[in-house]
Design a protein around this motif. Structure first.
Motif, PDB file in Angstrom:
ATOM      1  N   UNK A   1       0.335  -1.309  -0.130  1.00  0.00           N
ATOM      2  CA  UNK A   1       0.627   0.028  -0.193  1.00  0.00           C
ATOM      3  C   UNK A   1       0.491   1.191   0.372  1.00  0.00           C
ATOM      4  N   UNK A   2       1.683   1.442   1.429  1.00  0.00           N
ATOM      5  CA  UNK A   2       2.775   2.680   0.961  1.00  0.00           C
ATOM      6  C   UNK A   2       3.584   2.813  -0.424  1.00  0.00           C
ATOM      7  N   UNK A   3       3.973   1.778  -0.508  1.00  0.00           N
ATOM      8  CA  UNK A   3       4.895   2.107  -1.817  1.00  0.00           C
ATOM      9  C   UNK A   3       3.658   2.539  -2.914  1.00  0.00           C
ATOM     10  N   UNK A   4       2.227   2.040  -3.600  1.00  0.00           N
ATOM     11  CA  UNK A   4       1.538   2.809  -4.281  1.00  0.00           C
ATOM     12  C   UNK A   4       0.856   3.228  -3.753  1.00  0.00           C
ATOM     13  N   UNK A   5       0.492   4.030  -2.647  1.00  0.00           N
ATOM     14  CA  UNK A   5       0.282   5.800  -2.394  1.00  0.00           C
ATOM     15  C   UNK A   5       1.555   6.422  -2.770  1.00  0.00           C
ATOM     16  N   UNK A   6       3.065   6.521  -2.542  1.00  0.00           N
ATOM     17  CA  UNK A   6       4.339   7.190  -3.195  1.00  0.00           C
ATOM     18  C   UNK A   6       4.900   6.898  -4.444  1.00  0.00           C
ATOM     19  N   UNK A   7       3.989   6.201  -5.508  1.00  0.00           N
ATOM     20  CA  UNK A   7       4.176   5.789  -6.680  1.00  0.00           C
ATOM     21  C   UNK A   7       3.138   6.975  -7.002  1.00  0.00           C
ATOM     22  N   UNK A   8       1.578   6.955  -6.248  1.00  0.00           N
ATOM     23  CA  UNK A   8       0.410   7.809  -7.132  1.00  0.00           C
ATOM     24  C   UNK A   8       1.046   9.049  -7.094  1.00  0.00           C
ATOM     25  N   UNK A   9       1.629   9.771  -6.134  1.00  0.00           N
ATOM     26  CA  UNK A   9       1.612  11.029  -5.636  1.00  0.00           C
ATOM     27  C   UNK A   9       3.168  11.309  -6.787  1.00  0.00           C
ATOM     28  N   UNK A  10       4.249  10.590  -6.388  1.00  0.00           N
ATOM     29  CA  UNK A  10       5.474  11.154  -7.238  1.00  0.00           C
ATOM     30  C   UNK A  10       4.940  10.866  -8.696  1.00  0.00           C
ATOM     31  N   UNK A  11       4.270  10.161  -9.363  1.00  0.00           N
ATOM     32  CA  UNK A  11       4.925  10.007 -11.116  1.00  0.00           C
ATOM     33  C   UNK A  11       3.156  10.726 -11.274  1.00  0.00           C
TER      34      UNK A  11
ATOM     35  N   UNK B   1      -7.180   8.165  -0.746  1.00  0.00           N
ATOM     36  CA  UNK B   1      -7.226   8.367   0.301  1.00  0.00           C
ATOM     37  C   UNK B   1      -7.782   6.501   1.370  1.00  0.00           C
ATOM     38  N   UNK B   2      -8.626   6.060  -0.091  1.00  0.00           N
ATOM     39  CA  UNK B   2      -9.042   4.361   0.817  1.00  0.00           C
ATOM     40  C   UNK B   2      -8.020   3.598   1.158  1.00  0.00           C
ATOM     41  N   UNK B   3      -7.425   3.577  -0.389  1.00  0.00           N
ATOM     42  CA  UNK B   3      -6.191   2.760   0.365  1.00  0.00           C
ATOM     43  C   UNK B   3      -5.287   3.621   0.972  1.00  0.00           C
ATOM     44  N   UNK B   4      -4.964   4.711   2.068  1.00  0.00           N
ATOM     45  CA  UNK B   4      -3.868   5.011   2.573  1.00  0.00           C
ATOM     46  C   UNK B   4      -4.323   4.333   3.598  1.00  0.00           C
ATOM     47  N   UNK B   5      -6.265   4.647   3.954  1.00  0.00           N
ATOM     48  CA  UNK B   5      -6.354   4.249   5.623  1.00  0.00           C
ATOM     49  C   UNK B   5      -6.128   2.970   6.005  1.00  0.00           C
ATOM     50  N   UNK B   6      -6.263   1.652   4.661  1.00  0.00           N
ATOM     51  CA  UNK B   6      -6.867   0.304   4.160  1.00  0.00           C
ATOM     52  C   UNK B   6      -5.444  -0.272   5.199  1.00  0.00           C
ATOM     53  N   UNK B   7      -4.024   0.204   4.690  1.00  0.00           N
ATOM     54  CA  UNK B   7      -2.570   0.905   4.316  1.00  0.00           C
ATOM     55  C   UNK B   7      -2.847   0.442   6.718  1.00  0.00           C
ATOM     56  N   UNK B   8      -3.077   2.079   6.749  1.00  0.00           N
ATOM     57  CA  UNK B   8      -2.766   2.026   8.518  1.00  0.00           C
ATOM     58  C   UNK B   8      -3.597   1.296   9.300  1.00  0.00           C
ATOM     59  N   UNK B   9      -4.835   0.858   8.850  1.00  0.00           N
ATOM     60  CA  UNK B   9      -5.627  -0.250   9.639  1.00  0.00           C
ATOM     61  C   UNK B   9      -4.741  -1.130  10.066  1.00  0.00           C
TER      62      UNK B   9
END
Length: 266
Positions: free
Chosen positions: A111-121, A254-262
């Motif tokens: 999840x973390x890698x995907x979230x960073x990728x979505x923001x960075x690229x 947002x849902x992506x990140x929330x799932x990773x945090x939980x």
């Protein structure tokens, strides 16, 4: 009360299935992790397996309810679909032997890698103009995923129980697909991935002894989630809500990140 709570959460699963193509993975893994926390080191395994079953059933219903014109984006993508299925089977088999900590923290890292990728690229939050291929068709949707990615996507998705949307939706977005097309097509792709994954899970001898647990599946939790989610999927698929592109993309994030945090704090 717990069953009723899961039915209500199932409604949320149905909503994410239609709006974000998650099929339930990003909701069911965290929820089952919390519900079955008393299973100790088997919790992540049960969460991944149960998530796969819920995603499969949701994906079947969502795919059957999808317009044929949208599914046409996957036309002649047999190599991709076959390799996704192969990856799904291999990932589910490997998950049977993986340490519980690897499944839990692998989910979080994914999840973390995907979230960073979505923001960075660039290309996810604001899609580029659709590209027209050499036969005059718009290159979007399933055409944005190279077949070579089939096994890695299917393997990771079934191994961690997250479904394929985390990789396929961004790929389709960057190929020029709208959020509606990308998230809708994530359902048939999840269906292809999770069919062999659930088969592997069912055929594997039971290893966990607890009420409601068959093999590594929490059938009671799965039933509650499906009771809540399936009617909503059928209803919304026929009346897909119109959401502005940018809000749709940020909602996915947002849902992506929330799932990773939980999962990380469970």
């Amino acid at each position: 009360m717990e069953f009723l709570g899961l039915v209500l959460i199932g409604c949320l699963v149905g909503l994410t299935t239609v709006l974000f193509g998650f099929g339930g993975g990003f909701v069911t893994v965290p929820i089952i992790t919390l519900v079955d926390a008393d299973l100790g080191h088997d919790t992540a395994r049960v969460a991944a397996a149960t998530s796969a079953l819920v995603m499969l059933v949701n994906a079947i219903v969502a795919t059957v309810s999808t317009k044929r014109s949208t599914l046409a984006h996957l036309k002649r993508r047999w190599w991709l679909l076959g390799l996704l299925a192969l990856g799904g089977g291999l990932g589910a088999f490997a998950g049977r032997f993986a340490p519980d900590a690897l499944l839990q923290w692998g989910f979080v890292a994914y999840i973390a890698a995907t979230a960073i990728d979505l923001l960075a690229r660039p290309g996810f939050f604001r899609r580029k103009a659709a590209v027209v291929d050499n036969v005059g068709e718009v290159s979007e949707g399933g055409r944005g995923i190279a077949a070579v990615w089939g096994v890695p996507i299917g393997g990771l998705a079934s191994f961690l129980g997250v479904g394929g949307s985390v990789m396929t939706v961004p790929m389709m977005r960057r190929s020029g697909a709208t959020m509606t097309v990308a998230t809708t097509l994530a359902n048939p792709l999840t269906l292809v991935i999770m069919s062999p994954a659930v088969l592997v899970t069912i055929l594997t001898p039971a290893a966990i002894e607890a009420p409601g647990i068959v093999g590594s599946l929490d059938l009671v939790a799965a039933a509650a989630l499906l009771i809540g989610g399936l009617p909503l999927i059928v209803f919304l698929r026929r009346r897909v809500p119109k959401i502005p592109e940018i809000l749709h993309a940020w909602g996915y994030f947002v849902l992506l990140v929330a799932a990773g945090v939980v999962v990380a704090v469970a």
